[in-house]
Enzyme design. Structure first.
Site, PDB file in Angstrom:
ATOM      1  N   TYR A 184      22.089  68.587 -19.107  1.00 40.05           N
ATOM      2  CA  TYR A 184      22.381  68.814 -20.526  1.00 40.05           C
ATOM      3  C   TYR A 184      23.847  69.184 -20.727  1.00 40.05           C
ATOM      4  O   TYR A 184      24.527  68.639 -21.602  1.00 40.05           O
ATOM      5  CB  TYR A 184      21.475  69.920 -21.066  1.00 40.05           C
ATOM      6  CG  TYR A 184      21.614  70.168 -22.543  1.00 40.05           C
ATOM      7  CD1 TYR A 184      21.128  69.255 -23.480  1.00 40.05           C
ATOM      8  CD2 TYR A 184      22.211  71.335 -23.025  1.00 40.05           C
ATOM      9  CE1 TYR A 184      21.239  69.482 -24.843  1.00 40.05           C
ATOM     10  CE2 TYR A 184      22.327  71.582 -24.382  1.00 40.05           C
ATOM     11  CZ  TYR A 184      21.840  70.658 -25.288  1.00 40.05           C
ATOM     12  OH  TYR A 184      21.957  70.896 -26.641  1.00 40.05           O
ATOM     13  N   LYS A 188      26.600  66.961 -22.924  1.00 37.39           N
ATOM     14  CA  LYS A 188      27.294  67.480 -24.101  1.00 37.39           C
ATOM     15  C   LYS A 188      28.804  67.541 -23.876  1.00 37.39           C
ATOM     16  O   LYS A 188      29.590  67.348 -24.818  1.00 37.39           O
ATOM     17  CB  LYS A 188      26.745  68.860 -24.470  1.00 37.39           C
ATOM     18  CG  LYS A 188      25.318  68.819 -25.016  1.00 37.39           C
ATOM     19  CD  LYS A 188      25.201  67.948 -26.272  1.00 37.39           C
ATOM     20  CE  LYS A 188      23.818  67.982 -26.872  1.00 37.39           C
ATOM     21  NZ  LYS A 188      23.702  67.178 -28.109  1.00 37.39           N
TER      22      LYS A 188
END
Length: 279
Positions: A184, A188
């Site tokens: 994650y 991002k």
């Protein structure tokens, strides 16, 4: 109203932060084009009613399109439908894209399955790339068409199109290492780099691109994940303001970046994290 006769496209706009953003854009006159994932199809009407209201008037100026943002053909089909529905009949100008769809799952780095890493990258980076490309091409086509249409109100014989705005939903995870968030965090961080490239290449063509990086937002999912006694207190202790972000606060930052007056903000990231990343 600020966004009257403008089309705001929201991949992931049926729930959570996407709904909060959609409501605020719509309140300022935007027509919403919400892209929902195939797995949401059976619940589309329920999610729409929960997020925007159950009466027919509550969904005026809202159109929905099924789309898997990780598949080029699916994105192409959805944007082609939008072009036919809005641009060709001149109902609304494709002015705003807010990439709110995202994916996260937790696992230790050494145990993260390859397919989970790939799902993070395809949903959080590849999907926004495909949608931004489709939006940019639709915006350029609409701009060209508008510029060539004469109008008596313009001394030059053409009407200036509204500015294009792309806002990508990133995360505080783009800045800090969060335990069990390896894929994650990577996705991002990549989204911030992608946003800067959009800003650099498309700024002179009328589109600004920025991102918003929230801390944990107190959505329904956020409360389920972090609301347990002890878990919530531990989270809030790490945030200098002592609480999570309200969905409306994140939405306000997005709407600010979509305004005409925000045209000199390009390639920036607004952290709505209560100071989490300053420590």
């Amino acid at each position: 109203m600020a966004f009257s006769r403008r089309l705001a496209i929201l991949p992931g706009g049926l729930g959570g932060l996407g709904t909060s953003i959609g409501r605020k854009l719509r309140a300022q006159g935007a027509h919403l084009a919400i892209l929902y994932a195939p797995f949401e199809a059976a619940r589309r009407d329920q999610l729409l009613a929960t997020g925007y209201g159950s009466k027919s008037a509550d969904t005026d100026n809202i159109s929905t399109y099924e789309c898997d943002i990780t598949l080029p053909d699916s994105v192409k089909s959805a944007f082609s439908s939008m072009h036919k529905d809005f641009v060709v009949p001149d109902h609304a100008f494709p002015s705003i894209l807010v990439n709110t769809a995202g994916y996260v799952s937790l696992s230790d780095m050494e145990l993260t399955p390859p397919e989970e890493t790939l799902k993070h990258l395809t949903t959080n980076v590849y999907g926004p790339m495909l949608c931004a490309q489709a939006f940019a091409n639709m915006y350029f086509a609409a701009t060209s068409s508008t510029a060539s249409t004469p109008t008596s109100s313009s001394p030059t014989g053409s009407t200036a199109p509204p500015p294009g705005r792309i806002v990508n939903l990133a995360s505080q995870a783009a800045y800090v290492a969060l335990h069990q968030h390896g894929a994650y965090c990577a996705s991002k961080s990549a989204l911030l780099g992608l946003t800067r490239c959009m800003a650099s290449e498309w700024g002179r063509k009328g589109i600004t691109a920025n991102s918003v990086s929230p801390t944990v937002a107190w959505t329904e999912l956020g409360q389920k994940a972090w609301g347990a006694e002890g878990v919530k207190e531990a989270l809030f202790e790490k945030i200098p303001v002592g609480r999570a972000a309200l969905p409306e606060e994140v939405a306000d930052a997005v709407v600010f970046l979509c305004q005409d007056s925000s045209g000199m903000i390009n390639g920036a990231d607004i952290k709505v994290d209560g100071g989490y990343t300053i420590r």
